[in-house]
Design a protein around this motif. Structure first.
Motif, PDB file in Angstrom:
ATOM      1  N   SER A  31       0.865  -1.176   0.000  1.00  0.00           N
ATOM      2  CA  SER A  31       0.000   0.000   0.000  1.00  0.00           C
ATOM      3  C   SER A  31       0.904   1.229   0.000  1.00  0.00           C
ATOM      4  O   SER A  31       1.627   1.464   0.979  1.00  0.00           O
ATOM      5  CB  SER A  31      -0.889   0.009   1.247  1.00  0.00           C
ATOM      6  OG  SER A  31      -1.294   1.333   1.551  1.00  0.00           O
ATOM      7  N   THR A  32       0.882   1.985  -1.088  1.00  0.00           N
ATOM      8  CA  THR A  32       1.761   3.162  -1.142  1.00  0.00           C
ATOM      9  C   THR A  32       1.372   4.168  -0.053  1.00  0.00           C
ATOM     10  O   THR A  32       2.240   4.802   0.543  1.00  0.00           O
ATOM     11  CB  THR A  32       1.739   3.812  -2.545  1.00  0.00           C
ATOM     12  OG1 THR A  32       0.395   3.859  -3.016  1.00  0.00           O
ATOM     13  CG2 THR A  32       2.588   3.042  -3.514  1.00  0.00           C
ATOM     14  N   GLY A  33       0.077   4.284   0.237  1.00  0.00           N
ATOM     15  CA  GLY A  33      -0.370   5.181   1.312  1.00  0.00           C
ATOM     16  C   GLY A  33       0.238   4.758   2.650  1.00  0.00           C
ATOM     17  O   GLY A  33       0.730   5.594   3.414  1.00  0.00           O
ATOM     18  N   ASP A  34       0.226   3.448   2.942  1.00  0.00           N
ATOM     19  CA  ASP A  34       0.808   2.951   4.208  1.00  0.00           C
ATOM     20  C   ASP A  34       2.306   3.240   4.261  1.00  0.00           C
ATOM     21  O   ASP A  34       2.825   3.612   5.315  1.00  0.00           O
ATOM     22  CB  ASP A  34       0.599   1.432   4.348  1.00  0.00           C
ATOM     23  CG  ASP A  34      -0.818   1.071   4.766  1.00  0.00           C
ATOM     24  OD1 ASP A  34      -1.590   1.983   5.124  1.00  0.00           O
ATOM     25  OD2 ASP A  34      -1.151  -0.129   4.717  1.00  0.00           O
ATOM     26  N   SER A  52       3.210  17.191   2.810  1.00  0.00           N
ATOM     27  CA  SER A  52       2.330  18.323   2.470  1.00  0.00           C
ATOM     28  C   SER A  52       1.287  17.910   1.433  1.00  0.00           C
ATOM     29  O   SER A  52       0.147  18.369   1.464  1.00  0.00           O
ATOM     30  CB  SER A  52       3.160  19.504   1.970  1.00  0.00           C
ATOM     31  OG  SER A  52       3.829  19.132   0.788  1.00  0.00           O
ATOM     32  N   TYR A  53       1.656  17.029   0.519  1.00  0.00           N
ATOM     33  CA  TYR A  53       0.691  16.566  -0.497  1.00  0.00           C
ATOM     34  C   TYR A  53      -0.421  15.757   0.165  1.00  0.00           C
ATOM     35  O   TYR A  53      -1.600  15.940  -0.114  1.00  0.00           O
ATOM     36  CB  TYR A  53       1.392  15.698  -1.549  1.00  0.00           C
ATOM     37  CG  TYR A  53       2.475  16.431  -2.307  1.00  0.00           C
ATOM     38  CD1 TYR A  53       2.140  17.259  -3.382  1.00  0.00           C
ATOM     39  CD2 TYR A  53       3.814  16.316  -1.951  1.00  0.00           C
ATOM     40  CE1 TYR A  53       3.120  17.940  -4.086  1.00  0.00           C
ATOM     41  CE2 TYR A  53       4.803  16.998  -2.644  1.00  0.00           C
ATOM     42  CZ  TYR A  53       4.454  17.807  -3.707  1.00  0.00           C
ATOM     43  OH  TYR A  53       5.417  18.485  -4.391  1.00  0.00           O
ATOM     44  N   ILE A  54      -0.007  14.849   1.023  1.00  0.00           N
ATOM     45  CA  ILE A  54      -0.976  13.954   1.665  1.00  0.00           C
ATOM     46  C   ILE A  54      -1.940  14.750   2.547  1.00  0.00           C
ATOM     47  O   ILE A  54      -3.147  14.504   2.537  1.00  0.00           O
ATOM     48  CB  ILE A  54      -0.238  12.858   2.470  1.00  0.00           C
ATOM     49  CG1 ILE A  54       0.528  11.980   1.476  1.00  0.00           C
ATOM     50  CG2 ILE A  54      -1.195  12.052   3.341  1.00  0.00           C
ATOM     51  CD1 ILE A  54       1.249  10.815   2.075  1.00  0.00           C
ATOM     52  N   ASP A  86      -1.949  -1.710  -3.835  1.00  0.00           N
ATOM     53  CA  ASP A  86      -3.120  -1.035  -3.260  1.00  0.00           C
ATOM     54  C   ASP A  86      -2.807   0.462  -3.226  1.00  0.00           C
ATOM     55  O   ASP A  86      -1.896   0.889  -2.524  1.00  0.00           O
ATOM     56  CB  ASP A  86      -3.338  -1.653  -1.867  1.00  0.00           C
ATOM     57  CG  ASP A  86      -4.143  -0.799  -0.906  1.00  0.00           C
ATOM     58  OD1 ASP A  86      -4.723   0.211  -1.316  1.00  0.00           O
ATOM     59  OD2 ASP A  86      -4.184  -1.170   0.284  1.00  0.00           O
ATOM     60  N   GLY A  87      -3.526   1.220  -4.047  1.00  0.00           N
ATOM     61  CA  GLY A  87      -3.269   2.667  -4.100  1.00  0.00           C
ATOM     62  C   GLY A  87      -2.196   3.033  -5.113  1.00  0.00           C
ATOM     63  O   GLY A  87      -1.757   4.187  -5.165  1.00  0.00           O
ATOM     64  N   PHE A  88      -1.787   2.100  -5.895  1.00  0.00           N
ATOM     65  CA  PHE A  88      -0.795   2.322  -6.961  1.00  0.00           C
ATOM     66  C   PHE A  88      -1.152   1.402  -8.116  1.00  0.00           C
ATOM     67  O   PHE A  88      -1.413   0.223  -7.860  1.00  0.00           O
ATOM     68  CB  PHE A  88       0.618   2.002  -6.460  1.00  0.00           C
ATOM     69  CG  PHE A  88       1.705   2.348  -7.455  1.00  0.00           C
ATOM     70  CD1 PHE A  88       2.390   3.553  -7.368  1.00  0.00           C
ATOM     71  CD2 PHE A  88       2.022   1.469  -8.484  1.00  0.00           C
ATOM     72  CE1 PHE A  88       3.381   3.881  -8.290  1.00  0.00           C
ATOM     73  CE2 PHE A  88       3.014   1.799  -9.410  1.00  0.00           C
ATOM     74  CZ  PHE A  88       3.689   2.997  -9.306  1.00  0.00           C
ATOM     75  N   GLY A 134      -6.914   7.871  12.992  1.00  0.00           N
ATOM     76  CA  GLY A 134      -5.801   8.754  13.325  1.00  0.00           C
ATOM     77  C   GLY A 134      -5.230   9.436  12.086  1.00  0.00           C
ATOM     78  O   GLY A 134      -4.192  10.090  12.163  1.00  0.00           O
ATOM     79  N   ARG A 135      -5.896   9.299  10.948  1.00  0.00           N
ATOM     80  CA  ARG A 135      -5.392   9.912   9.712  1.00  0.00           C
ATOM     81  C   ARG A 135      -5.976  11.302   9.552  1.00  0.00           C
ATOM     82  O   ARG A 135      -7.196  11.471   9.482  1.00  0.00           O
ATOM     83  CB  ARG A 135      -5.792   9.062   8.498  1.00  0.00           C
ATOM     84  CG  ARG A 135      -4.963   7.823   8.326  1.00  0.00           C
ATOM     85  CD  ARG A 135      -5.400   7.009   7.132  1.00  0.00           C
ATOM     86  NE  ARG A 135      -5.420   7.737   5.862  1.00  0.00           N
ATOM     87  CZ  ARG A 135      -5.580   7.158   4.693  1.00  0.00           C
ATOM     88  NH1 ARG A 135      -5.738   5.844   4.609  1.00  0.00           N
ATOM     89  NH2 ARG A 135      -5.595   7.882   3.587  1.00  0.00           N
ATOM     90  N   ALA A 136      -5.089  12.303   9.465  1.00  0.00           N
ATOM     91  CA  ALA A 136      -5.552  13.687   9.318  1.00  0.00           C
ATOM     92  C   ALA A 136      -6.384  13.830   8.047  1.00  0.00           C
ATOM     93  O   ALA A 136      -7.350  14.598   8.006  1.00  0.00           O
ATOM     94  CB  ALA A 136      -4.347  14.622   9.276  1.00  0.00           C
TER      95      ALA A 136
END
Ligand code: AMP
Length: 191
Positions: A31-34, A52-54, A86-88, A134-136
């Motif tokens: 998972s690239t996000g992870d 900053s992108y995320i 996942d996410g890529f 917990g993800r902004a």
């Protein structure tokens, strides 16, 4: 090797399903996000580049993301039976880079499995997830809506890319976790 792209907008359930499918088919889940979140937490250079992108719900630049993905694949390649991405990919440049990378490793992407879910269901799911993840980027409705917009503007087009290779499988992403796992399994068992 069997290599799968698990596709769909934010909140479609890719992470939940990837966790189950990886065990069922003995695949490595990337998972690239992870990976980005891990790097942000540990304040690495990569994390600093991505943060900053995320936070805005925008995509991290292709060069940074592709380089990271290639390193993740290399880390696991020796003992992998296959990968779930996942996410890529999220852009055409990433899709092309993934094709080349797989070719280089003498393998290929076998299928893109897309979880299809209505936008308003996504927003509700992400707001709910935000209470505990917990993800902004799950906590703010504007950021959530931006992530969905970015998906439609920049990522959804990849359906055509995989359709052109006869590798696209769309499935209904609404239902119980188990129901969706069995829809994905039906596709997996055909590959
Ligand atoms: P996700 O966990 O897949 O929802 O990703 C969270 C955030 O990480 C996204 O909103 C992007 O900012 C970033 N991200 C994850 N994967 C990618 C990617 N393949 N390309 C660019 N940015 C990404």
């Amino acid at each position: 090797m069997t290599n799968i792209v698990l596709f769909g907008p934010p909140g479609a359930g890719k992470g939940t399903q990837a966790d189950i499918i990886k065990d069922k088919y003995n695949l490595i889940h990337i998972s690239t996000g992870d990976v980005f979140r891990y790097n942000i937490k540990n304040e690495t250079d990569l994390g600093k580049k991505a943060k900053s992108y995320i936070d805005q719900g925008a995509l991290v630049p292709d060069e940074v993301t592709i380089d990271m993905l290639a390193k993740e694949v290399d880390k696991h390649l020796a003992d992998a039976n296959g990968f779930i991405f996942d996410g890529f990919p999220r852009t055409e440049a990433q899709a092309k880079a993934l094709d080349s990378l797989m070719q280089e490793k003498e393998t290929q992407v076998n299928a893109m499995i897309a979880l299809e879910v209505d936008d308003e269901v996504l927003v509700q799911r992400l707001l709910e997830r935000g209470k505990t993840s917990g993800r902004a980027d799950d906590a703010d409705e504007d950021v959530i809506r931006n992530r969905i917009k970015v998906y439609y503007n920049e990522t959804a087009i990849l359906k055509n890319y995989f359709q052109a290779q006869d590798k696209f499988y769309g499935i209904d992403g609404v239902g119980s976790v188990q129901e969706i796992t069995s829809r994905i399994s039906e596709v997996m068992n055909k590959l």
